[in-house]
Motif scaffolding. Structure first.
Motif, PDB file in Angstrom:
ATOM      1  N   SER A  23     -39.364  27.605 -12.892  1.00 28.01           N
ATOM      2  CA  SER A  23     -38.352  26.910 -13.374  1.00 28.01           C
ATOM      3  C   SER A  23     -38.357  25.340 -13.124  1.00 28.01           C
ATOM      4  N   THR A  24     -38.456  24.728 -13.771  1.00 30.98           N
ATOM      5  CA  THR A  24     -38.375  22.993 -13.418  1.00 30.98           C
ATOM      6  C   THR A  24     -37.644  22.084 -14.119  1.00 30.98           C
ATOM      7  N   GLY A  29     -42.981  18.810 -11.819  1.00 39.49           N
ATOM      8  CA  GLY A  29     -42.903  20.276 -11.661  1.00 39.49           C
ATOM      9  C   GLY A  29     -43.967  20.921 -12.550  1.00 39.49           C
ATOM     10  N   LEU A  30     -44.644  20.219 -13.693  1.00 36.91           N
ATOM     11  CA  LEU A  30     -45.620  20.743 -14.429  1.00 36.91           C
ATOM     12  C   LEU A  30     -47.100  20.469 -13.953  1.00 36.91           C
ATOM     13  N   LYS A  31     -47.246  19.839 -12.631  1.00 38.67           N
ATOM     14  CA  LYS A  31     -48.550  19.474 -12.196  1.00 38.67           C
ATOM     15  C   LYS A  31     -49.063  21.054 -11.659  1.00 38.67           C
ATOM     16  N   TYR A  32     -48.601  21.900 -11.396  1.00 34.15           N
ATOM     17  CA  TYR A  32     -49.142  23.090 -10.969  1.00 34.15           C
ATOM     18  C   TYR A  32     -49.577  23.995 -12.292  1.00 34.15           C
ATOM     19  N   GLN A  94     -37.058  24.999  -9.386  1.00 38.55           N
ATOM     20  CA  GLN A  94     -37.852  24.274  -8.277  1.00 38.55           C
ATOM     21  C   GLN A  94     -37.768  22.789  -8.536  1.00 38.55           C
ATOM     22  N   GLY A  95     -37.701  22.016  -7.376  1.00 38.35           N
ATOM     23  CA  GLY A  95     -37.431  20.597  -7.603  1.00 38.35           C
ATOM     24  C   GLY A  95     -36.001  20.241  -7.559  1.00 38.35           C
TER      25      GLY A  95
END
Length: 112
Positions: A23-24, A29-32, A94-95
């Motif tokens: 969750s971000t 956070g979407l770079k993964y 996350q983040g």
């Protein structure tokens, strides 16, 4: 202004069939998460498409098929409170945690 500098942003929740959850509320956070065989930043999610996620516990990308997408918790005011939790939500964000305008749940089926 960079999107990550905005105070309000949608929160993405990736609920995976293998029990993992991500969750971000930050675009960073979407770079993964990537579309399979495409290395550019992801800009959309489509039901049925194949994506990969690189988890912090394993550098090998894990393949998933997007099973469904739900949009929840749409808010109309920044002082609006949310009560309760969704059973399919992550326990950790996350983040940086931000006030999110809505939650976008992306349900993923692991492909082996």
């Amino acid at each position: 202004m960079k999107i990550d500098d905005l105070q309000h942003y949608p929160r993405f929740v990736f609920s995976c069939s293998d029990g993992r959850c991500y969750s971000t509320a930050e675009l960073e956070g979407l770079k993964y998460i990537k579309r399979e065989h495409i290395d550019s930043p992801i800009d959309a999610f489509y039901t049925g498409e194949i994506i990969t996620i690189i988890w912090d516990t394993d550098p090998t990308p894990v393949r998933y098929k997007v099973d469904k997408i739900d949009v929840r918790d749409i808010r109309y005011h920044t002082d609006e409170k949310l009560y309760g939790i969704h059973g399919d939500d992550c326990s950790v964000i996350q983040g940086k945690e931000k006030f999110h305008l809505m939650s976008i749940f992306v349900f993923l089926e692991r492909i082996k």
